[in-house]
Design an enzyme around this catalytic site. Structure first.
Site, mmCIF file in Angstrom:
data_model
loop_
_atom_site.group_PDB
_atom_site.id
_atom_site.type_symbol
_atom_site.label_atom_id
_atom_site.label_comp_id
_atom_site.label_asym_id
_atom_site.label_seq_id
_atom_site.Cartn_x
_atom_site.Cartn_y
_atom_site.Cartn_z
ATOM 1 N N ASN A 1 0.883 -1.173 0.000
ATOM 2 C CA ASN A 1 0.000 0.000 0.000
ATOM 3 C C ASN A 1 0.919 1.221 0.000
ATOM 4 O OD1 ASN A 1 -1.788 2.049 0.490
ATOM 5 N ND2 ASN A 1 -2.296 1.418 2.591
ATOM 6 N N TRP A 2 1.050 1.824 -1.158
ATOM 7 C CA TRP A 2 1.994 2.936 -1.270
ATOM 8 C C TRP A 2 1.467 4.244 -0.688
ATOM 9 C CZ3 TRP A 2 4.808 2.680 -6.707
ATOM 10 C CH2 TRP A 2 5.676 1.574 -6.682
ATOM 11 N N GLU B 1 -6.944 4.968 7.547
ATOM 12 C CA GLU B 1 -6.686 6.379 7.228
ATOM 13 C C GLU B 1 -7.880 6.978 6.489
ATOM 14 O OE1 GLU B 1 -2.897 5.769 5.329
ATOM 15 O OE2 GLU B 1 -2.059 5.181 7.271
ATOM 16 N N GLU C 1 -5.688 -4.898 10.341
ATOM 17 C CA GLU C 1 -4.670 -3.872 10.578
ATOM 18 C C GLU C 1 -4.948 -3.134 11.883
ATOM 19 O OE1 GLU C 1 -2.619 -2.667 6.668
ATOM 20 O OE2 GLU C 1 -4.279 -1.306 7.009
ATOM 21 N N GLY D 1 2.273 2.248 10.620
ATOM 22 C CA GLY D 1 3.236 3.332 10.466
ATOM 23 C C GLY D 1 3.938 3.714 11.759
ATOM 24 N N SER E 1 3.133 -2.255 10.132
ATOM 25 C CA SER E 1 4.584 -2.347 10.316
ATOM 26 C C SER E 1 5.144 -3.738 10.017
ATOM 27 C CB SER E 1 4.988 -1.891 11.722
ATOM 28 O OG SER E 1 4.569 -0.555 11.935
ATOM 29 N N GLY F 1 2.716 -1.135 4.162
ATOM 30 C CA GLY F 1 2.871 0.271 3.811
ATOM 31 C C GLY F 1 4.333 0.624 3.612
ATOM 32 N N GLY F 2 4.936 1.226 4.638
ATOM 33 C CA GLY F 2 6.309 1.731 4.554
ATOM 34 C C GLY F 2 7.304 0.779 3.907
#
Ligand code: PGA
Length: 257
Positions: free
Chosen positions: A13-14, A101, A171, A177, A217, A238-239
């Site tokens: 997930n960018w 988000e 999640e 994050g 994470s 994500g990251g």
């Protein structure tokens, strides 16, 4: 993972990261090293404007491209939004729905999430449905109740065959994050609870077939341990998905290479 009954899916997930030229550089870095990843599917969910370009860049690879959100209406006065049909026509195969988000900043509710899941399935897209509790909810001990509610409302009105096409991503909001990962046991327990909810509502065969991811994470270091849990069938990352080497290492962990 349980490779006998369901696919492992590793999805990046960018979020609001990477221009098209940065996407091209990423594709060049990752493509030669992708291997066959025969056990798992690989998905990249990126900003809508870059989807057509990314579909071309990853053509003839086994990487599928997905969106990060969609509207549930087929058209209309919704400035800034994209429809599921728009995503499908430019080559997206997946779409993230109900990310925390989006719930937090854009007022997505369990009821709009349900409409989006239905719209995505009707357009032939696979929704990646995100559910998860906040730290306060975990500390109050209501995680299972909350997840039950989120999953039931998001899947309301779907037929068994449609539920099998939904990817569910657990999640925990406190792990997104933050560098704080749920322990493999914590994550595995909630993913197994999600499978129990599906079993009660849609039967054992559907429950066995549904891919349930962990997100929050996940990285090259903790992926193997998380994926070793029997009810964790992949990750929404994500990251760590922004760095080709890190994302490749997670794919390798899922491939059990
Ligand atoms: P993270 O994000 O891996 O950076 O924690 C996961 C997500 O929000 O899907």
């Amino acid at each position: 993972m349980n490779l006998k009954y369901r696919k492992t899916i590793i999805a990046g997930n960018w979020k609001m990261n990477k221009t098209l030229s940065e996407t091209r550089a990423y594709a060049e870095a990752i493509k030669p090293q992708l291997g066959k990843h025969k056990w798992c599917e690989v998905v990249l969910c990126l900003p809508g404007v870059n989807i057509p370009g990314a579909v071309r860049l990853f053509k003839d690879t086994r990487v599928s491209i997905g969106g990060q959100t969609c509207h549930y209406e087929a058209s209309g006065a919704y400035t800034g939004e994209v429809t599921v049909e728009m995503l499908r026509e430019v080559g997206a195969k997946y779409v993230i729905v109900g990310h925390s988000e989006r719930r937090q900043y854009y007022n997505e509710t369990d009821f709009t999430v349900n409409q989006k899941v239905k719209a995505a399935l009707e357009a032939g897209l696979r929704p990646i449905l995100c559910v998860g509790e906040s730290l306060e909810q975990r500390e109050l001990g209501v995680t299972e109740e909350l997840i039950t509610y989120q999953v039931k409302v998001a899947l309301a009105g779907l037929a068994e065959g449609q539920v099998r096409r939904v990817v569910i991503a657990y999640e925990p909001i406190w792990a997104i994050g933050t560098g704080k990962t749920a322990t493999a046991e914590q994550a595995g327990a909630v993913c197994s609870h999600i499978r129990t909810i599906i079993r009660k509502q849609y039967g054992a065969r559907t429950a066995r077939a549904v891919t349930i991811q962990y997100g929050g994470s996940m990285n090259a270091k903790n992926a193997a341990e998380l994926l070793a849990q029997p009810d964790i069938d992949g990750g929404l990352i994500g990251g760590a998905s922004l760095k080709p080497e890190e994302f490749l290492a997670i794919i390798r962990a899922a491939n059990q290479e």
